[in-house]
Enzyme design. Structure first.
Site, PDB file in Angstrom:
ATOM      1  CE  LYS A  65      -4.735  -1.797   2.326  1.00  0.00           C
ATOM      2  NZ  LYS A  65      -5.269  -1.497   1.625  1.00  0.00           N
ATOM      3  CB  THR A  85      -4.989   2.035  -2.707  1.00  0.00           C
ATOM      4  OG1 THR A  85      -6.451   1.026  -3.500  1.00  0.00           O
ATOM      5  CG2 THR A  85      -6.049   4.008  -2.556  1.00  0.00           C
ATOM      6  CG  ASN A 110      -9.342  -6.193   2.440  1.00  0.00           C
ATOM      7  OD1 ASN A 110      -9.424  -5.026   2.523  1.00  0.00           O
ATOM      8  ND2 ASN A 110      -9.825  -7.069   1.163  1.00  0.00           N
ATOM      9  CG  PHE A 114      -8.579   2.760   0.630  1.00  0.00           C
ATOM     10  CD1 PHE A 114      -8.259   1.977  -0.123  1.00  0.00           C
ATOM     11  CD2 PHE A 114      -9.259   4.268   0.061  1.00  0.00           C
ATOM     12  CE1 PHE A 114      -9.267   1.456  -0.892  1.00  0.00           C
ATOM     13  CE2 PHE A 114      -9.730   4.251  -0.929  1.00  0.00           C
ATOM     14  CZ  PHE A 114     -10.100   2.612  -1.623  1.00  0.00           C
ATOM     15  CG  ASN A 173     -10.412   1.392  -5.298  1.00  0.00           C
ATOM     16  OD1 ASN A 173     -11.524   1.161  -5.080  1.00  0.00           O
ATOM     17  ND2 ASN A 173      -9.051   0.227  -4.384  1.00  0.00           N
ATOM     18  CB  SER A 176     -11.897  -0.216  -2.009  1.00  0.00           C
ATOM     19  OG  SER A 176     -12.082  -0.369  -0.645  1.00  0.00           O
ATOM     20  CG  ASN A 178     -13.209  -3.108   2.260  1.00  0.00           C
ATOM     21  OD1 ASN A 178     -13.923  -3.204   2.835  1.00  0.00           O
ATOM     22  ND2 ASN A 178     -11.569  -3.608   2.484  1.00  0.00           N
ATOM     23  CB  THR A 179     -13.965   4.132   1.619  1.00  0.00           C
ATOM     24  OG1 THR A 179     -12.489   3.440   1.839  1.00  0.00           O
ATOM     25  CG2 THR A 179     -13.536   6.051   1.793  1.00  0.00           C
ATOM     26  CE  LYS A 218      -9.104  -3.461  -8.173  1.00  0.00           C
ATOM     27  NZ  LYS A 218      -7.783  -4.305  -7.800  1.00  0.00           N
ATOM     28  CG  ASN A 247     -12.017  -3.331  -5.393  1.00  0.00           C
ATOM     29  OD1 ASN A 247     -11.391  -4.191  -4.305  1.00  0.00           O
ATOM     30  ND2 ASN A 247     -11.243  -1.921  -5.787  1.00  0.00           N
ATOM     31  N   GLY A 269     -10.417 -13.868  -4.657  1.00  0.00           N
ATOM     32  CA  GLY A 269     -10.039 -15.428  -4.533  1.00  0.00           C
ATOM     33  C   GLY A 269     -10.497 -16.531  -5.515  1.00  0.00           C
TER      34      GLY A 269
END
Length: 353
Positions: A65, A85, A110, A114, A173, A176, A178-179, A218, A247, A269
């Protein structure tokens, strides 16, 4: 060698293993022991984005990162490495634990969020890299967690301006999971505003620095068909240099009953392979041929890399596959893509073949 180290790494917390793995890789590179980790693949020059990649297999963003291990990662034989990122300001990311292995599915969940040291730290790290290996460098940029989407363009512009002189290409990006709210930037009008602003900055920076650095976007694997079609329209209209699909996913199909299936975050995965490839294929059919695509998501074998290429990817990336398979996967994917490239077309085969 990775086969010996993997049981140890899988015996500790995933995020701790991540740090230990990078430290070990850096130590191996500095001591000249990289050949024990992987035999670099034979070259397979691939033209894309106005660049020539030594081979079409790259490392996806997320592993490094802060751009602190560029040389060690390129020395494994990747055709390109994408770091980040990165965000304008440092941020710790989401509370721990925030990374979970699902070995029975060859997957990872995960919700890192970021976590990084900020763009100034990444610039310092990348500036110190020797870059002797032939692979190219991508830098992946995002917005800070506390920046509202109405102001997101300022974060992306700041990062773009800082990394532009150092990158072979830059990835935006907006995908994601996760933000909070980040994926809303993929909505058609928001996407048009943001990417349009960044395209203007890209042209300005190209004139300023005397070279044009390609800019990619992305996208997520969880877009509806209508959203994919809209993204294709916008990105085609704005003539972005490339698109990365995809992503991680918030979906959990096939994970029923798995220990960590209910954990929030992005799934990567093997379970992502089918979904990400479908998005890649559909978006490829919606984009002008002049816009190349990078296929990522679920590559754990050379055959997976060839499948991405068949779906329309010029280049491919891995991350979770590297965790489960080790550096040998790089060469395996390069050779699979070489075989596909060199195979005769159906038109040149005898009628009964």
């Amino acid at each position: 060698m990775y086969g010996l180290a993997r049981p140890f790494l899988f015996g500790v917390d995933p995020e701790r293993a991540h740090a230990l793995g990078l430290a070990a890789l850096e130590a191996a590179w500095r001591s000249g022991l990289n050949p024990l980790l992987a035999t670099p693949p034979q070259p397979l020059p691939t033209k894309a984005l106005g660049l020539v990649f030594p081979n079409p297999v790259g490392l996806a963003a997320g592993l490094d990162k802060n751009g602190a291990h560029v040389d060690a990662l390129l020395a494994l034989g990747f055709g390109f490495v994408e770091v980040g990122t990165v965000t304008p300001r440092p941020q710790p990311g989401n509370p721990k634990p925030r990374m979970f292995r699902l070995p029975e599915h060859k997957a990872i969940i995960n919700r890192l969020g970021f976590n990084n040291h900020g763009v100034d730290a990444l610039v310092r790290n990348v500036s110190r890299a020797r870059r002797k290996a032939p692979g190219l460098l991508g830098i992946n940029i995002g917005r800070n967690k506390d920046t509202p989407n109405e102001s997101a363009h300022a974060d992306y512009l700041h990062c773009l301006e800082r990394v532009y002189p150092l990158a072979d290409y830059v990835t935006v990006n907006i995908s994601s999971p996760n933000t909070a709210g980040l994926r809303e930037l993929q909505e058609e009008q928001a996407l048009r505003r943001l990417v349009g602003t960044l395209r203007e900055a890209q042209e300005r920076l190209g004139a300023q620095h005397g070279r044009r650095v390609p800019m990619l976007v992305k996208i997520a694997p969880d877009l509806s068909d209508d959203d994919i079609d809209a993204a294709g329209r916008v990105l085609g209209d704005l003539e972005v240099d490339g698109v990365i699909a995809t992503n991680t996913t918030i979906g959990r199909y096939g994970l029923e009953g798995s220990k960590f299936a209910d954990e929030a975050g992005g799934l990567s995965g093997e379970p992502l392979m089918g979904k990400s490839t479908l998005v890649l294929r559909r978006l490829r059919s919606r984009l002008p041929e002049s816009i190349p695509m990078i296929g990522v998501g679920g590559i754990l074998t050379g055959a997976d890399a060839a499948t991405k290429a068949a779906a329309g990817a010029t280049l491919v990336q891995m991350y979770t596959g590297l965790v489960y398979r080790g550096p040998q996967l790089i060469g395996e994917c390069v050779e699979a893509m070489r075989r596909r490239k060199e195979a005769p077309s159906r038109g040149n085969l005898p009628p009964n073949a």
